[in-house]
Write a protein that holds these residues in place. Sequence first.
Motif, PDB file in Angstrom:
ATOM      1  N   PRO A  40       0.835  -1.205   0.000  1.00 46.84           N
ATOM      2  CA  PRO A  40       0.000   0.000   0.000  1.00 46.84           C
ATOM      3  C   PRO A  40       0.869   1.255   0.000  1.00 46.84           C
ATOM      4  CG  PRO A  40      -0.124  -1.118   2.113  1.00 46.84           C
ATOM      5  CD  PRO A  40       0.678  -1.987   1.207  1.00 46.84           C
ATOM      6  N   ARG A  41       0.396   2.286  -0.667  1.00 48.78           N
ATOM      7  CA  ARG A  41       1.132   3.549  -0.732  1.00 48.78           C
ATOM      8  C   ARG A  41       1.072   4.246   0.618  1.00 48.78           C
ATOM      9  NH1 ARG A  41       3.916   2.416  -4.854  1.00 48.78           N
ATOM     10  NH2 ARG A  41       2.865   2.359  -6.841  1.00 48.78           N
ATOM     11  N   ARG A  42       2.169   4.841   0.997  1.00 49.23           N
ATOM     12  CA  ARG A  42       2.227   5.572   2.255  1.00 49.23           C
ATOM     13  C   ARG A  42       2.197   7.061   1.966  1.00 49.23           C
ATOM     14  NH1 ARG A  42       5.634   1.057   3.357  1.00 49.23           N
ATOM     15  NH2 ARG A  42       4.778  -0.115   5.078  1.00 49.23           N
ATOM     16  N   GLY A  43       1.684   7.799   2.899  1.00 50.07           N
ATOM     17  CA  GLY A  43       1.577   9.241   2.740  1.00 50.07           C
ATOM     18  C   GLY A  43       2.918   9.940   2.887  1.00 50.07           C
ATOM     19  N   PRO A  44       2.987  11.167   2.399  1.00 51.19           N
ATOM     20  CA  PRO A  44       4.246  11.919   2.494  1.00 51.19           C
ATOM     21  C   PRO A  44       4.645  12.211   3.942  1.00 51.19           C
ATOM     22  CG  PRO A  44       2.498  13.287   1.579  1.00 51.19           C
ATOM     23  CD  PRO A  44       1.962  11.916   1.700  1.00 51.19           C
ATOM     24  N   ASP A  45       3.667  12.346   4.841  1.00 53.15           N
ATOM     25  CA  ASP A  45       3.995  12.616   6.241  1.00 53.15           C
ATOM     26  C   ASP A  45       4.754  11.454   6.862  1.00 53.15           C
ATOM     27  OD1 ASP A  45       2.708  15.034   6.082  1.00 53.15           O
ATOM     28  OD2 ASP A  45       0.796  14.233   6.827  1.00 53.15           O
ATOM     29  N   GLU A  46       4.325  10.242   6.535  1.00 54.49           N
ATOM     30  CA  GLU A  46       5.017   9.071   7.058  1.00 54.49           C
ATOM     31  C   GLU A  46       6.431   8.983   6.501  1.00 54.49           C
ATOM     32  OE1 GLU A  46       4.635   4.225   7.075  1.00 54.49           O
ATOM     33  OE2 GLU A  46       2.863   5.426   6.635  1.00 54.49           O
ATOM     34  N   ARG A  47       6.584   9.295   5.234  1.00 52.45           N
ATOM     35  CA  ARG A  47       7.912   9.272   4.608  1.00 52.45           C
ATOM     36  C   ARG A  47       8.828  10.315   5.236  1.00 52.45           C
ATOM     37  NH1 ARG A  47      11.461   7.467   1.302  1.00 52.45           N
ATOM     38  NH2 ARG A  47      12.417   8.673  -0.361  1.00 52.45           N
ATOM     39  N   VAL A  48       8.298  11.504   5.483  1.00 45.85           N
ATOM     40  CA  VAL A  48       9.095  12.565   6.092  1.00 45.85           C
ATOM     41  C   VAL A  48       9.539  12.158   7.493  1.00 45.85           C
ATOM     42  CG1 VAL A  48       8.978  14.916   7.014  1.00 45.85           C
ATOM     43  CG2 VAL A  48       8.158  14.454   4.719  1.00 45.85           C
ATOM     44  N   SER A  49       8.623  11.610   8.278  1.00 41.79           N
ATOM     45  CA  SER A  49       8.995  11.208   9.636  1.00 41.79           C
ATOM     46  C   SER A  49      10.021  10.078   9.610  1.00 41.79           C
ATOM     47  CB  SER A  49       7.765  10.795  10.430  1.00 41.79           C
ATOM     48  OG  SER A  49       7.166   9.656   9.870  1.00 41.79           O
ATOM     49  N   ARG A  50       9.886   9.169   8.647  1.00 39.55           N
ATOM     50  CA  ARG A  50      10.862   8.083   8.526  1.00 39.55           C
ATOM     51  C   ARG A  50      12.232   8.630   8.144  1.00 39.55           C
ATOM     52  NH1 ARG A  50      10.309   3.681   4.108  1.00 39.55           N
ATOM     53  NH2 ARG A  50       9.050   5.394   3.389  1.00 39.55           N
ATOM     54  N   LEU A  51      12.262   9.595   7.217  1.00 41.25           N
ATOM     55  CA  LEU A  51      13.536  10.189   6.799  1.00 41.25           C
ATOM     56  C   LEU A  51      14.160  11.007   7.933  1.00 41.25           C
ATOM     57  CD1 LEU A  51      12.699  11.254   3.153  1.00 41.25           C
ATOM     58  CD2 LEU A  51      14.233   9.429   3.876  1.00 41.25           C
ATOM     59  N   GLU A  52      13.328  11.685   8.726  1.00 36.33           N
ATOM     60  CA  GLU A  52      13.858  12.425   9.871  1.00 36.33           C
ATOM     61  C   GLU A  52      14.477  11.480  10.888  1.00 36.33           C
ATOM     62  OE1 GLU A  52      10.442  14.573  11.192  1.00 36.33           O
ATOM     63  OE2 GLU A  52      10.862  16.298   9.897  1.00 36.33           O
ATOM     64  N   ALA A  53      13.829  10.367  11.134  1.00 39.25           N
ATOM     65  CA  ALA A  53      14.379   9.379  12.066  1.00 39.25           C
ATOM     66  C   ALA A  53      15.694   8.812  11.533  1.00 39.25           C
ATOM     67  CB  ALA A  53      13.377   8.258  12.297  1.00 39.25           C
ATOM     68  N   GLU A  54      15.739   8.560  10.254  1.00 35.11           N
ATOM     69  CA  GLU A  54      16.966   8.036   9.642  1.00 35.11           C
ATOM     70  C   GLU A  54      18.087   9.064   9.725  1.00 35.11           C
ATOM     71  OE1 GLU A  54      18.308   6.427   5.281  1.00 35.11           O
ATOM     72  OE2 GLU A  54      16.243   6.062   5.923  1.00 35.11           O
ATOM     73  N   THR A  55      17.757  10.324   9.487  1.00 32.92           N
ATOM     74  CA  THR A  55      18.744  11.397   9.579  1.00 32.92           C
ATOM     75  C   THR A  55      19.273  11.508  11.001  1.00 32.92           C
ATOM     76  OG1 THR A  55      17.621  12.602   7.825  1.00 32.92           O
ATOM     77  CG2 THR A  55      19.125  13.859   9.201  1.00 32.92           C
ATOM     78  N   ARG A  56      18.385  11.435  11.978  1.00 34.52           N
ATOM     79  CA  ARG A  56      18.785  11.491  13.375  1.00 34.52           C
ATOM     80  C   ARG A  56      19.738  10.346  13.706  1.00 34.52           C
ATOM     81  NH1 ARG A  56      14.164  10.363  15.802  1.00 34.52           N
ATOM     82  NH2 ARG A  56      13.209  12.080  14.685  1.00 34.52           N
ATOM     83  N   TYR A  57      19.430   9.146  13.209  1.00 36.38           N
ATOM     84  CA  TYR A  57      20.270   7.976  13.448  1.00 36.38           C
ATOM     85  C   TYR A  57      21.675   8.177  12.896  1.00 36.38           C
ATOM     86  CZ  TYR A  57      22.141   3.291  12.652  1.00 36.38           C
ATOM     87  OH  TYR A  57      22.957   2.191  12.596  1.00 36.38           O
ATOM     88  N   TRP A  58      21.767   8.642  11.648  1.00 35.43           N
ATOM     89  CA  TRP A  58      23.077   8.814  11.030  1.00 35.43           C
ATOM     90  C   TRP A  58      23.865   9.949  11.669  1.00 35.43           C
ATOM     91  CZ3 TRP A  58      25.171   4.967   8.843  1.00 35.43           C
ATOM     92  CH2 TRP A  58      24.390   4.027   8.165  1.00 35.43           C
ATOM     93  N   ARG A  59      23.178  10.992  12.126  1.00 32.29           N
ATOM     94  CA  ARG A  59      23.888  12.069  12.832  1.00 32.29           C
ATOM     95  C   ARG A  59      24.470  11.565  14.139  1.00 32.29           C
ATOM     96  NH1 ARG A  59      19.985  17.271  11.898  1.00 32.29           N
ATOM     97  NH2 ARG A  59      20.734  17.708   9.801  1.00 32.29           N
ATOM     98  N   GLU A  60      23.704  10.761  14.876  1.00 33.50           N
ATOM     99  CA  GLU A  60      24.207  10.200  16.124  1.00 33.50           C
ATOM    100  C   GLU A  60      25.403   9.296  15.878  1.00 33.50           C
ATOM    101  OE1 GLU A  60      20.839   8.291  17.868  1.00 33.50           O
ATOM    102  OE2 GLU A  60      19.888  10.196  18.429  1.00 33.50           O
ATOM    103  N   ARG A  61      25.333   8.505  14.819  1.00 27.11           N
ATOM    104  CA  ARG A  61      26.481   7.637  14.488  1.00 27.11           C
ATOM    105  C   ARG A  61      27.703   8.448  14.117  1.00 27.11           C
ATOM    106  NH1 ARG A  61      25.876   2.168  11.385  1.00 27.11           N
ATOM    107  NH2 ARG A  61      28.079   2.503  11.603  1.00 27.11           N
ATOM    108  N   ALA A  62      27.495   9.517  13.332  1.00 22.95           N
ATOM    109  CA  ALA A  62      28.623  10.360  12.933  1.00 22.95           C
ATOM    110  C   ALA A  62      29.236  11.042  14.148  1.00 22.95           C
ATOM    111  CB  ALA A  62      28.164  11.405  11.915  1.00 22.95           C
TER     112      ALA A  62
END
Length: 92
Positions: A40-62
């Motif tokens: 099923p297609r996901r909304g842009p809000d879900e994608r944005v929140s997923r990308l923000e979480a991913e960005t947070r993860y990579w910043r913490e690792r860096a």
Amino acid sequence: MGFFKELTAEMDRTPVMPRATVNIGDVSEVLKYAPTRLRPRRGPDERVSRLEAETRYWRERACSAEVRVKSLETSIQSIATQFIDGRAIKSE
């Protein structure tokens, strides 16, 4: 071969769920293994929140990697100064 025997034995011990009690959540569990075009297609809000979480993860690792590099750098510098100081004392 033992793995498959254990797996089938575990499947035999698992109680079978009647078809009438299938939960809606079970469908989503199956769909996560389906090809992308069938999901099923996901909304842009879900994608944005997923990308923000991913960005947070990579910043913490860096950030943690930078801390490790700094500690390694100070360790190497202290070892180098001890080596140079010990060499200078021996040469005198």
